[in-house]
Design an enzyme around this catalytic site. Structure first.
Site, mmCIF file in Angstrom:
data_model
loop_
_atom_site.group_PDB
_atom_site.id
_atom_site.type_symbol
_atom_site.label_atom_id
_atom_site.label_comp_id
_atom_site.label_asym_id
_atom_site.label_seq_id
_atom_site.Cartn_x
_atom_site.Cartn_y
_atom_site.Cartn_z
ATOM 1 N N GLU A 74 -64.604 -4.968 -6.921
ATOM 2 C CA GLU A 74 -63.880 -5.113 -8.188
ATOM 3 C C GLU A 74 -64.694 -5.939 -9.184
ATOM 4 O O GLU A 74 -64.664 -5.708 -10.391
ATOM 5 C CB GLU A 74 -62.535 -5.814 -7.968
ATOM 6 C CG GLU A 74 -61.524 -5.020 -7.174
ATOM 7 C CD GLU A 74 -60.347 -5.874 -6.718
ATOM 8 O OE1 GLU A 74 -59.294 -5.294 -6.448
ATOM 9 O OE2 GLU A 74 -60.470 -7.116 -6.601
ATOM 10 N N ASP A 107 -53.837 3.206 -7.442
ATOM 11 C CA ASP A 107 -52.972 4.094 -6.651
ATOM 12 C C ASP A 107 -51.546 4.014 -7.155
ATOM 13 O O ASP A 107 -51.116 3.010 -7.700
ATOM 14 C CB ASP A 107 -53.016 3.691 -5.167
ATOM 15 C CG ASP A 107 -52.723 2.209 -4.977
ATOM 16 O OD1 ASP A 107 -53.669 1.406 -4.987
ATOM 17 O OD2 ASP A 107 -51.540 1.840 -4.866
HETATM 18 N N1 SAH Z 1 -59.029 -0.728 2.435
HETATM 19 C C1 SAH Z 1 -59.368 -1.529 1.295
HETATM 20 C C2 SAH Z 1 -58.450 -2.707 1.195
HETATM 21 C C3 SAH Z 1 -58.122 -3.087 -0.201
HETATM 22 S S1 SAH Z 1 -56.605 -3.894 -0.322
HETATM 23 C C4 SAH Z 1 -60.839 -1.872 1.354
HETATM 24 O O1 SAH Z 1 -61.626 -1.034 0.976
HETATM 25 O O2 SAH Z 1 -61.235 -2.965 1.755
HETATM 26 C C5 SAH Z 1 -56.183 -3.703 -1.933
HETATM 27 C C6 SAH Z 1 -56.694 -4.715 -2.919
HETATM 28 O O3 SAH Z 1 -56.449 -4.133 -4.173
HETATM 29 C C7 SAH Z 1 -55.951 -6.041 -2.937
HETATM 30 O O4 SAH Z 1 -56.791 -7.099 -3.315
HETATM 31 C C8 SAH Z 1 -54.810 -5.805 -3.930
HETATM 32 O O5 SAH Z 1 -54.624 -6.885 -4.838
HETATM 33 C C9 SAH Z 1 -55.189 -4.561 -4.696
HETATM 34 N N2 SAH Z 1 -54.276 -3.409 -4.565
HETATM 35 C C10 SAH Z 1 -54.590 -2.156 -4.995
HETATM 36 N N3 SAH Z 1 -53.562 -1.319 -4.769
HETATM 37 C C11 SAH Z 1 -52.575 -2.022 -4.177
HETATM 38 C C12 SAH Z 1 -51.266 -1.691 -3.700
HETATM 39 N N4 SAH Z 1 -50.766 -0.458 -3.780
HETATM 40 N N5 SAH Z 1 -50.532 -2.662 -3.133
HETATM 41 C C13 SAH Z 1 -51.011 -3.918 -3.051
HETATM 42 N N6 SAH Z 1 -52.244 -4.283 -3.476
HETATM 43 C C14 SAH Z 1 -53.027 -3.356 -4.049
#
Ligand code: SAH
Length: 244
Positions: free
Chosen positions: A13, A198
């Site tokens: 990010e 998403d």
């Molecule tokens: N599998 C991912 C994990 C990312 S978690 C990876 O590639 O490592 C998601 C991150 O994006 C968190 O820091 C959160 O703040 C944000 N985020 C994006 N979409 C989200 C959602 N639907 N619910 C909660 N957090 C979300």
């Protein structure tokens, strides 16, 4: 504003905005593996405090605890005029959300996964941490605004869904309320800038959407952050809200 601190969870990010700002690494507290960077932009010092990687699991330290610690140390050390919790987030089609939209915070931040049904503790669990008024900023930059709701899971359970319906939130992340809690404790105005990766109420799997859209959303986030900094730098925090 003389100084802005931007707190971010994931390296992916932060990468576009670090590059765009030409930010350079700055020493951060040892043993916590945060990544702190500094840049000059529009006469304002911008400190980007990234949560960094977990040494055991080798992944980014997403979630509320690293966000709170990173925010506390960065704010104590840098004493900014404004703190921005920046990153990606989930949105809802039913709230008019679209992938790639950038939202600013609105009114306050809440939690959706802290259910404490003991008298007096219920509202403590949900929280209500004030966001800086940013109507003027949102209008000028053409960004949407929404209540940010935070939890430590990527998915949404039925209980989360009920809490989110009650709060009226339209931006779902895993850090915002934790950053806002610390900002309120230390009396630093806080703004969220969140790009949607998403849609929580889409049929498609959240992880698949997140992975497909992370790079695009991080670029959108970068554009929005630079515009926010350029607008804020010559102004005061009160200007973000405009005339009431
Ligand atoms: N599998 C991912 C994990 C990312 S978690 C990876 O590639 O490592 C998601 C991150 O994006 C968190 O820091 C959160 O703040 C944000 N985020 C994006 N979409 C989200 C959602 N639907 N619910 C909660 N957090 C979300």
């Amino acid at each position: 504003m003389k100084r802005i601190v931007i707190v971010m969870a994931m390296g992916a990010e932060a990468a576009p905005v670090l590059e765009r700002l030409g930010a350079v690494a700055r020493a951060s507290p040892p043993s916590l593996s945060f990544g702190w960077y500094v840049a000059e932009r529009s006469g304002c010092e911008v400190v980007v405090a990234v949560n960094g990687r977990d040494p055991r699991h080798g992944v980014d330290k997403i979630g509320t605890q690293p966000a709170a610690l990173n925010t506390y140390l960065a704010l104590e050390q840098h004493r900014p005029d404004l703190v921005i919790t920046a990153g990606t987030a989930g949105g809802w089609a039913r709230a008019g959300g679209r992938i790639g939209d950038v939202y600013l915070s609105e009114t306050h931040f809440v939690y959706h996964d802290r259910r404490i049904a003991i008298p007096g503790y219920e509202s403590y669990g949900v929280g209500s941490y004030p966001a800086v008024r940013a109507d003027a900023l949102a209008r000028v930059l053409g960004l949407r605004q929404g209540i940010v709701t935070t939890g430590n899971s990527l998915d949404e359970t039925d209980d989360d869904r009920r809490m989110i319906a009650a709060s009226g939130a339209s931006v779902k992340d895993m850090e915002g309320a934790a950053v806002a809690w610390v900002a309120e404790l230390l009396d630093v105005p806080i703004l969220a800038v969140k790009a949607i990766t998403d849609l929580v109420d889409a049929h498609a799997d959240t992880v698949a959407q997140f992975e497909a859209n992370l790079a695009m959303a991080s670029d959108r986030l970068c554009e929005a952050l630079v515009a926010v900094i350029d607008w804020c730098a010559p102004r005061s925090v009160d200007d973000l809200g405009g005339l009431s």
